[in-house]
Design a protein around this motif. Structure first.
Motif, PDB file in Angstrom:
ATOM      1  N   PRO A 103      12.893  11.378  19.597  1.00 46.21           N
ATOM      2  CA  PRO A 103      12.484  10.791  20.875  1.00 46.21           C
ATOM      3  C   PRO A 103      10.972  10.768  21.062  1.00 46.21           C
ATOM      4  O   PRO A 103      10.263  11.680  20.637  1.00 46.21           O
ATOM      5  N   LEU A 104      10.493   9.695  21.674  1.00 45.02           N
ATOM      6  CA  LEU A 104       9.067   9.549  21.929  1.00 45.02           C
ATOM      7  C   LEU A 104       8.662  10.410  23.121  1.00 45.02           C
ATOM      8  O   LEU A 104       9.282  10.344  24.184  1.00 45.02           O
ATOM      9  N   VAL A 105       7.631  11.215  22.934  1.00 47.52           N
ATOM     10  CA  VAL A 105       7.085  12.042  24.000  1.00 47.52           C
ATOM     11  C   VAL A 105       5.714  11.499  24.384  1.00 47.52           C
ATOM     12  O   VAL A 105       4.842  11.331  23.529  1.00 47.52           O
ATOM     13  N   SER A 106       5.535  11.201  25.658  1.00 45.38           N
ATOM     14  CA  SER A 106       4.237  10.760  26.179  1.00 45.38           C
ATOM     15  C   SER A 106       3.489  11.966  26.718  1.00 45.38           C
ATOM     16  O   SER A 106       3.996  12.668  27.597  1.00 45.38           O
ATOM     17  N   VAL A 107       2.307  12.201  26.193  1.00 45.13           N
ATOM     18  CA  VAL A 107       1.505  13.364  26.579  1.00 45.13           C
ATOM     19  C   VAL A 107       0.287  12.878  27.357  1.00 45.13           C
ATOM     20  O   VAL A 107      -0.556  12.159  26.816  1.00 45.13           O
ATOM     21  N   VAL A 108       0.198  13.239  28.621  1.00 43.46           N
ATOM     22  CA  VAL A 108      -0.894  12.796  29.488  1.00 43.46           C
ATOM     23  C   VAL A 108      -1.952  13.889  29.569  1.00 43.46           C
ATOM     24  O   VAL A 108      -1.656  15.026  29.950  1.00 43.46           O
ATOM     25  N   VAL A 109      -3.185  13.528  29.200  1.00 47.65           N
ATOM     26  CA  VAL A 109      -4.301  14.465  29.220  1.00 47.65           C
ATOM     27  C   VAL A 109      -5.395  13.911  30.134  1.00 47.65           C
ATOM     28  O   VAL A 109      -6.104  12.974  29.772  1.00 47.65           O
ATOM     29  N   PRO A 110      -5.542  14.438  31.362  1.00 47.72           N
ATOM     30  CA  PRO A 110      -6.633  13.986  32.236  1.00 47.72           C
ATOM     31  C   PRO A 110      -7.947  14.634  31.806  1.00 47.72           C
ATOM     32  O   PRO A 110      -7.985  15.828  31.492  1.00 47.72           O
ATOM     33  N   MET A 111      -9.017  13.850  31.783  1.00 48.95           N
ATOM     34  CA  MET A 111     -10.299  14.367  31.295  1.00 48.95           C
ATOM     35  C   MET A 111     -11.411  14.044  32.291  1.00 48.95           C
ATOM     36  O   MET A 111     -11.477  12.945  32.819  1.00 48.95           O
ATOM     37  N   HIS A 112     -12.259  15.041  32.527  1.00 44.65           N
ATOM     38  CA  HIS A 112     -13.487  14.802  33.296  1.00 44.65           C
ATOM     39  C   HIS A 112     -14.553  15.767  32.791  1.00 44.65           C
ATOM     40  O   HIS A 112     -14.426  16.983  32.971  1.00 44.65           O
ATOM     41  N   ASN A 113     -15.563  15.219  32.123  1.00 51.09           N
ATOM     42  CA  ASN A 113     -16.622  16.042  31.521  1.00 51.09           C
ATOM     43  C   ASN A 113     -16.009  17.185  30.714  1.00 51.09           C
ATOM     44  O   ASN A 113     -16.334  18.354  30.902  1.00 51.09           O
ATOM     45  N   SER A 114     -15.143  16.805  29.790  1.00 47.87           N
ATOM     46  CA  SER A 114     -14.335  17.765  29.040  1.00 47.87           C
ATOM     47  C   SER A 114     -14.790  17.931  27.598  1.00 47.87           C
ATOM     48  O   SER A 114     -14.015  18.381  26.743  1.00 47.87           O
ATOM     49  N   ALA A 115     -16.041  17.573  27.311  1.00 52.46           N
ATOM     50  CA  ALA A 115     -16.519  17.548  25.935  1.00 52.46           C
ATOM     51  C   ALA A 115     -16.383  18.892  25.219  1.00 52.46           C
ATOM     52  O   ALA A 115     -16.148  18.931  24.017  1.00 52.46           O
ATOM     53  N   ALA A 116     -16.503  19.985  25.941  1.00 54.82           N
ATOM     54  CA  ALA A 116     -16.533  21.305  25.309  1.00 54.82           C
ATOM     55  C   ALA A 116     -15.241  21.647  24.577  1.00 54.82           C
ATOM     56  O   ALA A 116     -15.275  22.317  23.528  1.00 54.82           O
ATOM     57  N   HIS A 117     -14.087  21.221  25.110  1.00 58.57           N
ATOM     58  CA  HIS A 117     -12.813  21.664  24.536  1.00 58.57           C
ATOM     59  C   HIS A 117     -11.858  20.531  24.192  1.00 58.57           C
ATOM     60  O   HIS A 117     -10.753  20.799  23.697  1.00 58.57           O
ATOM     61  N   ILE A 118     -12.233  19.286  24.413  1.00 63.34           N
ATOM     62  CA  ILE A 118     -11.267  18.193  24.304  1.00 63.34           C
ATOM     63  C   ILE A 118     -10.747  18.005  22.882  1.00 63.34           C
ATOM     64  O   ILE A 118      -9.577  17.641  22.691  1.00 63.34           O
ATOM     65  N   VAL A 119     -11.572  18.252  21.862  1.00 59.09           N
ATOM     66  CA  VAL A 119     -11.084  18.105  20.486  1.00 59.09           C
ATOM     67  C   VAL A 119      -9.985  19.127  20.203  1.00 59.09           C
ATOM     68  O   VAL A 119      -8.922  18.801  19.650  1.00 59.09           O
ATOM     69  N   GLU A 120     -10.213  20.376  20.581  1.00 61.29           N
ATOM     70  CA  GLU A 120      -9.213  21.421  20.374  1.00 61.29           C
ATOM     71  C   GLU A 120      -7.915  21.078  21.103  1.00 61.29           C
ATOM     72  O   GLU A 120      -6.816  21.270  20.580  1.00 61.29           O
ATOM     73  N   THR A 121      -8.050  20.567  22.321  1.00 63.77           N
ATOM     74  CA  THR A 121      -6.888  20.210  23.124  1.00 63.77           C
ATOM     75  C   THR A 121      -6.086  19.093  22.473  1.00 63.77           C
ATOM     76  O   THR A 121      -4.861  19.215  22.278  1.00 63.77           O
ATOM     77  N   ILE A 122      -6.733  17.997  22.146  1.00 56.24           N
ATOM     78  CA  ILE A 122      -6.016  16.849  21.591  1.00 56.24           C
ATOM     79  C   ILE A 122      -5.485  17.147  20.189  1.00 56.24           C
ATOM     80  O   ILE A 122      -4.380  16.716  19.825  1.00 56.24           O
ATOM     81  N   ARG A 123      -6.232  17.898  19.404  1.00 55.84           N
ATOM     82  CA  ARG A 123      -5.747  18.254  18.071  1.00 55.84           C
ATOM     83  C   ARG A 123      -4.467  19.091  18.170  1.00 55.84           C
ATOM     84  O   ARG A 123      -3.578  18.985  17.309  1.00 55.84           O
ATOM     85  N   SER A 124      -4.352  19.901  19.214  1.00 50.07           N
ATOM     86  CA  SER A 124      -3.147  20.710  19.377  1.00 50.07           C
ATOM     87  C   SER A 124      -1.919  19.841  19.643  1.00 50.07           C
ATOM     88  O   SER A 124      -0.790  20.268  19.409  1.00 50.07           O
TER      89      SER A 124
END
Length: 271
Positions: free
Chosen positions: A16-37
Motif C-alpha cells: 500500500p502507498l503511504v503518503s508522508v506529509v512533512v511541513p517545513m519552515h526554516n528547517s535546514a538544520a535537520h531536514i536531511v536527517e528527517t527526510i532520509r529517515s
C-alpha cells in the motif's frame, strides 16, 4: 470502502502507498536527517510531500538536492503555520495511508512496515507508537515511557498521548477527510480529536518507532503560556460545556506538568 491488504508469506501483496506529509519552515538544520529517515524505510512504496511554509533559509534548496522521485515539494506563498502546511500536504496526498512527520523528528527504519502489519493484524484504522527523545545533536535523552494500549475521544480529551510523528492513519476508514485547524498552537491535538470522532479509537503499537527532538528552549517550557491555547481547544474548537472544560483544564495542567518535569529530569541526566 476497500478491504485492507492481507499479509501473505510475510509480505504485503499490494504494498500500500503511504503518503508522508512533512511541513517545513526554516528547517535546514535537520531536514536531511528527517527526510532520509523516510526514504530509508523498509516499506518503500511511499511518497514524501514536503510542504515549505515560506522558509527564508535554504530548506527548499537542500530538499531539492535529495535525488529521489518519491519526494514532492509543495510551496506555500506566505507563512501560515504548521497546521495550514500540513493541510496542503494532506490535500496533495494520494496514498491509502497518511503519516505525518515534523521536520526535525525522525523515524526508525521499520516504522511503517511494523505499523502496517500491526494495523492489518488488528484491524486498527489509526495507530500511534512510543517514541524516544533526542536533542539538537541527535543524541538520545530518554523515552516517552509506557502509553495506553488504545485511546478514545473522551480519553484523549483528558491527556493527549499521541505524538504527531508516530501517527499512521488508514484514510479509507474515514467518512470524510480530516484536516488541521488553522490555529498556531495545539492544532495537532484538535486533529487527533477530529480523527477520533470518525473512528472508535486509536491503537498503540507498543514499540519505539520514532524520535521526538527536544531543543533546550522547549524542555522546560512554561505551561502557563499554553493555557489559553488549551482552553481554546475545549471551548472554541470542541465547544464543550464550561464545567467540563474547567475539569479537563485542571487535569491537563497536572498531566502536562508531570510530563514536563520528567523530560527535564531526562535531559539533565543525559548531559
Amino acid at each position: 470502502m476497500r478491504e485492507s491488504p492481507q499479509v501473505q508469506d510475510g509480505q504485503f501483496p499490494s504494498e500500500p502507498l503511504v503518503s508522508v506529509v512533512v511541513p517545513m519552515h526554516n528547517s535546514a538544520a535537520h531536514i536531511v536527517e528527517t527526510i532520509r529517515s523516510v526514504l530509508d524505510q523498509t516499506h518503500a512504496n511511499l511518497e514524501v510531500i514536503a510542504v515549505d511554509d515560506a522558509s527564508s533559509d535554504a530548506t527548499v534548496a537542500i530538499v531539492e538536492k535529495i535525488a529521489d522521485r518519491r519526494i514532492k515539494i509543495v510551496r506555500m506563498e506566505t507563512n501560515g503555520g504548521a497546521g495550514r502546511a500540513r493541510n496542503a500536504g494532506i490535500d496533495a496526498a494520494s496514498g491509502d495511508y497518511l503519516a505525518l512527520l515534523d521536520s526535525d523528528d525522525r523515524w526508525y527504519p521499520d516504522k511503517l512496515e511494523h505499523q502496517l502489519r500491526f494495523m492489518d493484524r488488528t484491524g486498527s484504522s489509526v495507530c500511534y507508537t512510543r517514541y524516544d527523545l533526542i536533542d539538537a545533536e541527535s543524541e538520545q535523552i530518554g523515552q516517552s515511557g509506557r502509553l495506553a494500549a488504545s485511546v478514545t475521544y473522551e480519553q484523549l480529551l483528558r491527556h493527549c498521548i499521541i505524538r504527531t510523528s508516530s501517527l499512521l492513519v488508514d484514510r479509507r476508514a474515514l467518512a470524510q477527510p480530516v484536516h488541521f485547524p488553522e490555529i498556531r498552537k495545539r492544532q495537532d491535538f484538535v486533529f487527533f480529536l477530529r480523527l477520533l470522532k470518525q473512528v472508535p479509537k486509536a491503537d498503540l503499537l507498543d514499540e519505539v518507532m520514532c524520535s521526538y527532538r527536544l531543543h533546550s528552549g522547549t524542555v522546560s517550557s512554561n505551561k502557563f503560556r499554553v493555557i489559553p491555547f488549551q482552553w481554546n481547544v475545549y471551548r472554541t474548537q470542541e465547544q464543550l460545556p464550561l464545567g467540563k472544560s474547567i475539569s479537563l483544564m485542571i487535569g491537563w495542567f497536572f498531566n502536562a506538568g508531570f510530563v514536563n518535569a520528567r523530560r527535564v529530569a531526562q535531559w539533565v541526566e543525559s548531559k
